[in-house]
Design an enzyme around this catalytic site. Structure first.
Site, PDB file in Angstrom:
ATOM      1  N   CYS A  25      65.026  88.404 -40.658  1.00  0.00           N
ATOM      2  CA  CYS A  25      66.133  89.265 -40.220  1.00  0.00           C
ATOM      3  C   CYS A  25      67.297  88.473 -39.637  1.00  0.00           C
ATOM      4  CB  CYS A  25      65.626  90.291 -39.214  1.00  0.00           C
ATOM      5  SG  CYS A  25      64.375  91.377 -39.913  1.00  0.00           S
ATOM      6  N   HIS A  28      71.458  92.980 -34.834  1.00  0.00           N
ATOM      7  CA  HIS A  28      70.540  93.297 -35.939  1.00  0.00           C
ATOM      8  C   HIS A  28      69.977  94.694 -35.689  1.00  0.00           C
ATOM      9  CE1 HIS A  28      67.332  93.317 -38.729  1.00  0.00           C
ATOM     10  NE2 HIS A  28      66.382  93.131 -37.834  1.00  0.00           N
ATOM     11  N   ASN A  75      66.260  99.283 -41.078  1.00  0.00           N
ATOM     12  CA  ASN A  75      66.273  97.823 -40.939  1.00  0.00           C
ATOM     13  C   ASN A  75      66.232  97.197 -42.329  1.00  0.00           C
ATOM     14  OD1 ASN A  75      65.740  95.123 -40.565  1.00  0.00           O
ATOM     15  ND2 ASN A  75      64.105  95.415 -39.055  1.00  0.00           N
TER      16      ASN A  75
HETATM   17  C1  LIG Z   1      56.761  99.649 -34.033  1.00  0.00           C
HETATM   18  C2  LIG Z   1      57.375 100.421 -32.893  1.00  0.00           C
HETATM   19  C3  LIG Z   1      58.397 101.439 -33.412  1.00  0.00           C
HETATM   20  C4  LIG Z   1      56.258 101.193 -32.180  1.00  0.00           C
HETATM   21  O1  LIG Z   1      56.829 101.919 -31.128  1.00  0.00           O
HETATM   22  P1  LIG Z   1      56.154 101.901 -29.681  1.00  0.00           P
HETATM   23  O2  LIG Z   1      56.921 102.817 -28.866  1.00  0.00           O
HETATM   24  O3  LIG Z   1      56.034 100.473 -29.265  1.00  0.00           O
HETATM   25  O4  LIG Z   1      54.777 102.519 -30.004  1.00  0.00           O
HETATM   26  P2  LIG Z   1      53.367 101.934 -29.569  1.00  0.00           P
HETATM   27  O5  LIG Z   1      53.069 100.734 -30.389  1.00  0.00           O
HETATM   28  O6  LIG Z   1      53.350 101.837 -28.081  1.00  0.00           O
HETATM   29  O7  LIG Z   1      52.468 103.113 -30.010  1.00  0.00           O
HETATM   30  C5  LIG Z   1      52.426 104.301 -29.276  1.00  0.00           C
HETATM   31  C6  LIG Z   1      51.623 105.294 -30.069  1.00  0.00           C
HETATM   32  O8  LIG Z   1      52.438 105.740 -31.160  1.00  0.00           O
HETATM   33  C7  LIG Z   1      51.721 105.596 -32.360  1.00  0.00           C
HETATM   34  N1  LIG Z   1      52.638 105.362 -33.460  1.00  0.00           N
HETATM   35  C8  LIG Z   1      53.058 104.217 -33.988  1.00  0.00           C
HETATM   36  N2  LIG Z   1      53.871 104.455 -35.004  1.00  0.00           N
HETATM   37  C9  LIG Z   1      53.976 105.785 -35.103  1.00  0.00           C
HETATM   38  C10 LIG Z   1      54.677 106.652 -35.962  1.00  0.00           C
HETATM   39  N3  LIG Z   1      55.458 106.186 -36.959  1.00  0.00           N
HETATM   40  N4  LIG Z   1      54.564 107.975 -35.773  1.00  0.00           N
HETATM   41  C11 LIG Z   1      53.803 108.479 -34.789  1.00  0.00           C
HETATM   42  N5  LIG Z   1      53.113 107.712 -33.947  1.00  0.00           N
HETATM   43  C12 LIG Z   1      53.195 106.383 -34.112  1.00  0.00           C
HETATM   44  C13 LIG Z   1      50.782 104.428 -32.120  1.00  0.00           C
HETATM   45  O9  LIG Z   1      49.710 104.486 -33.024  1.00  0.00           O
HETATM   46  C14 LIG Z   1      50.371 104.677 -30.702  1.00  0.00           C
HETATM   47  O10 LIG Z   1      49.372 105.658 -30.692  1.00  0.00           O
HETATM   48  P3  LIG Z   1      48.119 105.501 -29.714  1.00  0.00           P
HETATM   49  O11 LIG Z   1      48.704 105.502 -28.331  1.00  0.00           O
HETATM   50  O12 LIG Z   1      47.301 106.687 -30.038  1.00  0.00           O
HETATM   51  O13 LIG Z   1      47.484 104.192 -30.071  1.00  0.00           O
HETATM   52  C15 LIG Z   1      58.077  99.495 -31.863  1.00  0.00           C
HETATM   53  O14 LIG Z   1      57.125  98.736 -31.192  1.00  0.00           O
HETATM   54  C16 LIG Z   1      59.077  98.585 -32.500  1.00  0.00           C
HETATM   55  O15 LIG Z   1      60.078  99.015 -33.029  1.00  0.00           O
HETATM   56  N6  LIG Z   1      58.836  97.258 -32.401  1.00  0.00           N
HETATM   57  C17 LIG Z   1      59.744  96.293 -32.986  1.00  0.00           C
HETATM   58  C18 LIG Z   1      59.534  96.252 -34.450  1.00  0.00           C
HETATM   59  C19 LIG Z   1      60.626  95.550 -35.174  1.00  0.00           C
HETATM   60  O16 LIG Z   1      61.758  95.658 -34.822  1.00  0.00           O
HETATM   61  N7  LIG Z   1      60.266  94.843 -36.229  1.00  0.00           N
HETATM   62  C20 LIG Z   1      61.193  94.142 -37.061  1.00  0.00           C
HETATM   63  C21 LIG Z   1      61.626  92.916 -36.379  1.00  0.00           C
HETATM   64  S1  LIG Z   1      63.072  92.322 -37.050  1.00  0.00           S
END
Ligand SMILES: CC(C)(COP(=O)(O)OP(=O)(O)OC[C@H]1O[C@@H](n2cnc3c(N)ncnc32)[C@H](O)[C@@H]1OP(=O)(O)O)[C@@H](O)C(=O)NCCC(=O)NCCS
Length: 330
Positions: A117, A257, A287
């Site tokens: 990215c 980004h 993204n």
């Molecule tokens: C992936 C991301 C959206 C997850 O969001 P989050 O708020 O951190 O969510 P968590 O990982 O704490 O998960 C919370 C709950 O939501 C759930 N969850 C994850 N994705 C979900 C979705 N699409 N829909 C519903 N629930 C979801 C998880 O399973 C978890 O459930 P649990 O508590 O029963 O285990 C977030 O961490 C993120 O954006 N990270 C950066 C990723 C990124 O930018 N990647 C590219 C880099 S360039």
């Protein structure tokens, strides 16, 4: 500012026609429009369907055509084509060469580079180096991905985030006080387990087993990536601001980004920049990896003024990250 350096003299982009909505994703994995909008900030993303075209060079050719239309240039005069992508058409030949051949850039030497990215800001620095060397005057930087081809649509932790799109810029030589000013680029390859696509390279060549193990898809530990993204982008932006004696008021635009709306908000808040100065279009394009920053510049182009101070910042797999300071040139 160097005596001779690069300035962006045109920007183009292309996103595929198909809009993948949150509701459609909700039929593939257990998620909802409400969850995705609240936790990620994406309402829809573009996906390249085989009916429309294939490979990132399809998007790149369209982006170059868009650039040509708004900023006509002679493709035969382009000397270098750098393509930042993690999803090239093939391992070889390069998508840069494929794109150049289809757009008349037949005198350029062409290569792909991979910085996930952060690809656009890495490629911008590389291109500026070519121009600052005095040897080259016209360079095309392409940056984009077809992440839908490496997204696991059974994994709700990744599939709402990733999307397809490509941007490009024309860089030319200048001695004016506009263009590329400074950048800080960083990498840390010590924890690949947090964000990776392990299949298909020389460590895990494609086999039935690698396909069965879903190794050809991106996997991430979202929480780790989230924290690193915020701290790394803020850190490099602050360093750039400090060493160029910029005040927050002097920053006209921040182009983060587009990874997650909450990451963007955190970075912009830490920097103290008013939200209206941040280019944000994650809600409609998601993204697109290396594509997000040039696609923002393309959307905001008509609002930019010569001399505007613009801070670009990115974070991605590798990890790779950094911040780049440019002054808009037209
Ligand atoms: C992936 C991301 C959206 C997850 O969001 P989050 O708020 O951190 O969510 P968590 O990982 O704490 O998960 C919370 C709950 O939501 C759930 N969850 C994850 N994705 C979900 C979705 N699409 N829909 C519903 N629930 C979801 C998880 O399973 C978890 O459930 P649990 O508590 O029963 O285990 C977030 O961490 C993120 O954006 N990270 C950066 C990723 C990124 O930018 N990647 C590219 C880099 S360039």
């Amino acid at each position: 500012m160097n005596q001779v350096h690069a300035v962006i003299t045109g920007v183009g982009a292309y996103v595929p026609q198909y809009r993948l909505s949150n509701d459609e994703l909700s039929n593939m994995v257990e998620t909802s429009d409400e969850w995705i909008v609240k936790r990620i900030g994406i309402k829809e993303r573009r996906v390249l369907k085989p009916e429309e075209g294939c490979g990132v060079s399809y998007l790149a050719v369209k982006a170059i055509e868009d650039l040509q239309q708004k900023h006509p240039f002679d493709p035969a005069e382009i000397e270098v084509v750098v393509f930042a992508t993690s999803t090239p058409d093939y391992s070889l030949p390069s998508s840069a060469a494929l794109t150049a051949a289809q757009t008349g850039m037949t005198n350029a030497f062409c290569f792909d580079m991979e910085a996930a990215c952060s690809g656009f800001i890495y490629a911008l620095d590389v291109a500026n180096g070519f121009i600052a060397s005095g040897k080259y005057k016209k360079v095309i930087v392409l940056a984009g991905d077809v992440l839908s081809t490496v997204t696991d649509y059974t994994d709700r932790n990744t599939c709402p985030i990733f999307a397809d799109g490509c941007g490009c810029v024309l860089l030319e030589v200048t001695e004016e006080e506009v263009g590329f000013v400074d950048s800080i680029l960083c990498s840390d390859g010590s924890s690949p387990e947090n964000l990776h696509l392990y299949g298909g390279g020389s460590a895990n060549p494609a086999t039935h087993e690698t396909v069965d193990q879903r190794l050809h898809y991106i996997w991430q530990d979202g929480k780790v990536v989230f924290k690193r993204a915020v701290s790394s982008m803020v850190d490099t932006c602050e360093q750039i601001v400090k060493r160029n004696n910029l005040t927050v008021e002097q920053i006209d635009w921040v182009v983060p980004h587009q990874a997650n709306m909450r990451i963007i908000d955190a970075v912009v808040n830490y920097l103290g920049v008013p939200p209206e100065k941040a280019m944000i279009n994650i809600e409609k394009y998601g993204n697109t990896s290396a594509g997000t920053i040039p696609i923002c510049l393309w959307e905001w182009e008509s609002k930019l003024k010569k001399g505007d101070n613009i801070l670009l910042t990115a974070f991605g797999a590798g990890f790779t990250w950094g911040a780049t300071y440019i002054k808009w040139g037209y």
